[in-house]
Design an enzyme around this catalytic site. Structure first.
Site, PDB file in Angstrom:
ATOM      1  N   LYS A  54     117.818 -95.825   8.441  1.00 41.35           N
ATOM      2  CA  LYS A  54     116.956 -96.463   7.445  1.00 41.35           C
ATOM      3  C   LYS A  54     117.766 -97.300   6.468  1.00 41.35           C
ATOM      4  CE  LYS A  54     113.487 -92.805   7.803  1.00 41.35           C
ATOM      5  NZ  LYS A  54     112.978 -91.537   7.254  1.00 41.35           N
ATOM      6  N   GLN A  98     113.385 -87.404   2.359  1.00 39.48           N
ATOM      7  CA  GLN A  98     113.477 -87.093   3.785  1.00 39.48           C
ATOM      8  C   GLN A  98     113.087 -85.644   4.053  1.00 39.48           C
ATOM      9  OE1 GLN A  98     114.275 -89.291   6.323  1.00 39.48           O
ATOM     10  NE2 GLN A  98     113.735 -87.619   7.701  1.00 39.48           N
ATOM     11  N   ASP A 121     106.199 -93.542   1.964  1.00 34.42           N
ATOM     12  CA  ASP A 121     105.841 -92.719   3.117  1.00 34.42           C
ATOM     13  C   ASP A 121     104.329 -92.567   3.251  1.00 34.42           C
ATOM     14  OD1 ASP A 121     107.895 -91.941   4.795  1.00 34.42           O
ATOM     15  OD2 ASP A 121     108.545 -90.295   3.515  1.00 34.42           O
TER      16      ASP A 121
END
Length: 295
Positions: A54, A98, A121
């Site tokens: 990422k 994460q 997200d």
């Protein structure tokens, strides 16, 4: 019949290239560089690889990335305080924590702390509510968005199609179903307790597998001509003392019956990262009061 293999890697690369051009223009005309802050807790090997990818993709697209790597024994309060600090920073437009988190840190508590405008997200209850309520302004989870882009690469009008989503997670299954409903599909969410799952799948014009069980979907589960999107990423023994990645679908067998299918790896995975960058770009424009770009 031999299915079209949907090249998620190439489609994602084209999307990232478009994002990079948009970011370059924003830097020149608005002095705006979208910024993504990633919070990684512990040293989970898979999470570490995902985060590294990422950050790399952010750099390729011209976004500013920040990695906050915390120890595995960090206290929940310390994580929440970090997120609150990131909420208040003008140079941070997107925040990603994460998953999975260590047991002493509640994912729900951390996610609820993220400013919904920076929740790239798409997991915050505000963004979930906007998506399922049909309200504007939702940041949509990246993997379902990526799946939809891949479907659109082989068929743009989905109206009236029967879609089956195997998996009911809040990260993939449920938002995927909502996105397909928004495209006027007739949607069934199937799961481990669904009666006669193979028969349910055989009725699908669109079949999305997101259960995390290696090659569970067999050839005779697939309707001839169906579009198959394989979200699963499973590591299995390769018979030579090593391992390989496979999806939730028996890919080789499905090639002979589906009209189009995503491979694993190289299908949904690259799209998830590309849509994360897109969400960060959109979030940055919204926070600055700039029209959202068409990418």
């Amino acid at each position: 019949m031999t299915a079209t293999v949907i090249d998620g890697k190439a489609i994602a690369a084209a999307l990232v290239a478009g994002i990079a051009k948009t970011v370059e223009r924003l830097v020149l005309t608005q002095r705006l560089t979208p910024g993504l802050a990633v919070v990684l807790i512990g040293d989970n090997p898979a999470s570490t690889v995902y985060v590294r990818n990422k950050v790399k993709q952010c750099e390729l697209a011209g976004l500013r990335s920040q990695l906050h790597h915390l120890p595995a024994d960090v206290r929940e309060d310390d994580v929440i305080n970090l997120v609150r600090g990131l909420n208040g920073r003008d140079d941070v437009h997107g925040i990603l924590v994460q998953l999975p988190l260590p047991p002493q840190v509640r994912a729900a508590a951390v996610i609820e702390t993220i400013d919904p405008a920076k929740d790239v997200d798409g997991f915050h209850v505000v963004n979930v509510g906007r998506l399922f309520g049909g309200l504007p302004g939702a940041l949509v989870p990246c993997t379902p968005q990526g799946c939809l882009h891949l479907i659109f690469s082989v068929r743009r009008d989905l109206s009236g199609l029967a879609a089956v989503v195997i998996g009911r997670s809040s990260i993939v299954g449920k938002p995927m179903a909502q996105l397909l409903l928004d495209e006027n599909c007739t949607v069934t969410i199937a799961h481990s307790r669904s009666a006669d799952l193979p028969a349910i799948c055989r009725g699908a014009d669109l079949l999305i597998a997101a259960v995390g069980r290696p090659q569970m979907v067999r050839q005779d589960w697939i309707k001839p001509g169906a579009i198959v999107i394989d979200v699963g990423i499973n590591r299995v023994a390769d018979g030579r003392g090593g391992s390989r990645l496979v999806g939730d679908v028996d890919f080789a067998a499905a090639l002979t019956v589906a009209s189009a299918i995503t491979p694993v790896p190289g299908g949904v995975g690259p799209m998830t990262v590309a849509l994360l960058l897109r969400n960060t770009l959109i979030a940055a424009c919204r926070q600055r009061g700039i029209d959202e770009p068409e990418v």
